[in-house]
Design an enzyme around this catalytic site. Structure first.
Site, PDB file in Angstrom:
ATOM      1  N   CYS A 380      -3.202  -0.668  -6.991  1.00  0.00           N
ATOM      2  CA  CYS A 380      -3.971   0.413  -7.596  1.00  0.00           C
ATOM      3  C   CYS A 380      -3.135   1.099  -8.687  1.00  0.00           C
ATOM      4  O   CYS A 380      -2.924   0.532  -9.749  1.00  0.00           O
ATOM      5  CB  CYS A 380      -4.463   1.376  -6.524  1.00  0.00           C
ATOM      6  SG  CYS A 380      -5.817   2.440  -7.062  1.00  0.00           S
ATOM      7  N   HIS A 519      -7.175  -2.519  -2.931  1.00  0.00           N
ATOM      8  CA  HIS A 519      -6.251  -2.227  -1.826  1.00  0.00           C
ATOM      9  C   HIS A 519      -6.287  -3.363  -0.794  1.00  0.00           C
ATOM     10  O   HIS A 519      -6.991  -3.275   0.223  1.00  0.00           O
ATOM     11  CB  HIS A 519      -6.625  -0.899  -1.164  1.00  0.00           C
ATOM     12  CG  HIS A 519      -6.327   0.294  -2.006  1.00  0.00           C
ATOM     13  ND1 HIS A 519      -5.117   0.938  -1.977  1.00  0.00           N
ATOM     14  CD2 HIS A 519      -7.077   0.934  -2.934  1.00  0.00           C
ATOM     15  CE1 HIS A 519      -5.132   1.943  -2.836  1.00  0.00           C
ATOM     16  NE2 HIS A 519      -6.308   1.960  -3.443  1.00  0.00           N
ATOM     17  N   GLU A 521      -4.207  -4.161   1.414  1.00  0.00           N
ATOM     18  CA  GLU A 521      -3.648  -3.793   2.722  1.00  0.00           C
ATOM     19  C   GLU A 521      -4.723  -3.418   3.729  1.00  0.00           C
ATOM     20  O   GLU A 521      -4.514  -3.509   4.945  1.00  0.00           O
ATOM     21  CB  GLU A 521      -2.637  -2.652   2.569  1.00  0.00           C
ATOM     22  CG  GLU A 521      -3.224  -1.291   2.228  1.00  0.00           C
ATOM     23  CD  GLU A 521      -3.432  -1.036   0.735  1.00  0.00           C
ATOM     24  OE1 GLU A 521      -3.617   0.137   0.348  1.00  0.00           O
ATOM     25  OE2 GLU A 521      -3.418  -2.017  -0.035  1.00  0.00           O
TER      26      GLU A 521
END
Length: 547
Positions: A380, A519, A521
């Protein structure tokens, strides 16, 4: 219809209700049941989207664009069940819904009260999708006795009364403090917590007691007697080296069996725990170690980057290495050389964030990684900083920066290679935003498709040219600089399907340098590491062999 398990907490917060809920969900899955987990938060924010990471840790984003509590990340990581908007709610959202109905006249002129109107709204939320799964686990945030939590406790009391007997149970998580001076494990705080719970009409069926070590038989019997639960339903939650040992540890303590007994389910399917035994083996038996620097500005609170830390751990498990994470404050080298702070690491990760503070340090981290051929993952804002670094130091755009920082400062200082996103396509709709819009829920949120360039590193990492990832941002890299940057070697290897929004950049002449606007993750799990984190740790492992 689903059976409901309500998880409450007492004595102090942050005892691990979310982890206990997630581990229980995993254990029920191991026995062949389907589960869904929900979080009911008593705070008055509509959602955690506008809360500082220092206040609340990270914001977990779902595929359908909800900004939620970080506990939903635990739920997903342990069960693999994608969370939805209907899995997280706050007092703020409940009261907003009630007041909107009142303004519309839905209550036909009645006096609006906490009971029954607010509690009915909570009960309606709890029952969404109850016919979809075998077990619904609902965690109530905060602790018993909190003023703002009372409507939730009253709602679950009513809900259990409304259901047929045996369809709802209550699990209460408390602390058993160890007093070192006297060498005693104290049960009184738990007794008082259960007394408080019973005073509002709730009686726990299962007690989960957080302690540093095992609970002696004498204390276990005392808790069972004074808290009115069965002795085999007093479960010890001991400190663990890794959260991923929790399902096995809770199973050894008999938590899943206590839940099945409380529901009267017998005989129950035997659990298959091979997945979690493999996870534990990979964590406790690594074949090497890599050091990764996370260069951010919320480094004082590790929960601000919870999913990133966990995704790195998953990447380590996949590569059979231990990932040692070092938290590096980007502000340390805002105005000085980054090298002394970043030497010795096998990889560098720059996570997302908001605001200008610390960004010059993040830009220097990207420069250090590029120039020294250190594996780099920018997420990001971390991708945007890598693009700004390339624009300034390679493409010759000396004043390159982000429109976000100019908006924050209230004056124009940069040439905006990163700009405020004013419209984008979501499904079949065009979404429009203005700089002055409310902050809450106005970003590009949730899952979006991306198309990857044939032959690019990311296409190789994913094993596909079409991906779907979760976003949470309102600023984008401007494609008008694409040609200029690509001539310098920074490839725009991932784009939105319409070709308007850059999703991924990578340096072609670098061992491993990737920036992503989304994102990754948020979708990583211990038994299914995200491909980007898997390959990032592999690159760090390669780098460690060269040092």
């Amino acid at each position: 219809m689903a059976r409901f398990i309500f998880i409450t907490g007492g004595v102090v917060s942050s005892l691990g209700k979310g982890l206990a809920s997630a581990a229980l969900g995993a254990l029920l899955q191991a026995r062949g049941y389907s589960v869904r987990l929900r979080k009911l938060d008593p705070y008055l924010n509509v959602d955690p989207g506008t809360m500082s990471p220092f206040e609340h840790g990270e914001v977990f984003v779902t595929d359908d664009g909800a900004e939620t509590d970080l506990d939903l990340g635990h739920y997903e990581r342990f069960t693999g069940v994608p969370a939805r908007k209907t899995d997280s709610i706050s007092s703020g959202r409940i009261y907003t819904n009630v007041l909107e109905k009142e303004r519309r006249g839905d209550y036909l002129g009645k006096t609006i009260q906490v009971i029954p109107h607010v509690t009915n709204e909570i009960k309606d939320f709890i029952s969404i999708g109850e016919d979809e799964v075998d077990f619904m686990l609902c965690e109530i945030g905060g602790t018993v006795g909190d003023i703002e939590g009372l409507p939730f406790f009253e709602a679950i009391r009513q809900f259990a009364q409304d259901k047929p007997r045996g369809e709802c149970i209550f699990m209460h998580l408390t602390l058993l403090p160890y007093i070192k001076a006297s060498g005693e494990l104290k049960t009184k705080p738990t007794q008082h917590s259960v007394k408080e719970l019973r005073s509002i009409g709730l009686a726990p069926d299962i007690l989960v007691c957080r302690s540093e070590g095992p609970i002696p038989v004498k204390e276990r019997e005392k808790l069972a007697l004074f808290c009115n639960v069965r002795a085999d339903s007093v479960i010890a939650a001991q400190d663990l080296k890794s959260i991923y040992e929790a399902p096995l540890a809770y199973h050894r303590e008999g938590l899943d069996q206590a839940v099945l007994d409380a529901f009267g389910i017998a005989p129950a399917p035997k659990p298959n725990l091979e997945r979690w035994e493999d996870v534990a083996d990979r964590i406790y038996n690594p074949e090497g170690e890599v050091k990764v620097a996370i260069v951010g500005k919320y480094t004082q609170l590790e929960d601000a980057y919870k999913s990133i830390a966990e995704a790195l751990t998953h990447g380590g498990m996949s590569n059979r290495v231990k990932v040692s994470i070092e938290w590096v404050d980007a502000e340390l080298f805002d105005k000085e050389d980054a090298a002394p702070y970043l030497q010795g690491y096998h990889a560098i990760l720059v996570p997302g964030g908001f605001g200008e503070r610390g960004t010059e340090g993040k830009i220097k981290a990207a420069q250090y990684a590029r120039e020294n051929k250190v594996p780099y993952l920018g997420i990001c804002l971390g991708m945007q900083m890598a693009v700004i670094e390339a624009a300034r130091n390679v493409a010759g755009i000396a004043e390159a920066g982000s429109e976000e920082f100019d908006h924050e400062a209230g004056k124009k200082r940069f040439e905006p290679v990163v700009y405020h996103l004013k419209e984008w396509v979501q499904g079949n709709m065009t979404v429009e935003r203005k700089v002055g819009d409310d902050k809450g829920g106005t970003m590009r949120l949730g899952a979006y498709d991306a198309t990857l360039a044939e032959g690019s590193r990311v296409a190789d990492v994913y094993g596909s040219t079409h991906i779907e990832e979760r976003h949470r941002h309102r600023y984008e890299v401007d494609t008008k600089y694409r040609e200029q940057l690509e001539k310098c070697g920074l490839s725009f290897s991932g784009m939105s399907p319409d070709g308007r929004l850059p999703e991924i950049v990578e340096w072609k002449d670098h061992p491993w340098f990737i920036g992503v606007q989304f994102h990754p993750e948020l979708k990583s799990k211990p038994f299914a590491p995200h491909p980007l984190f898997d390959d990032f740790v592999r690159a760090a492992k390669e780098a460690s062999r060269l040092v």
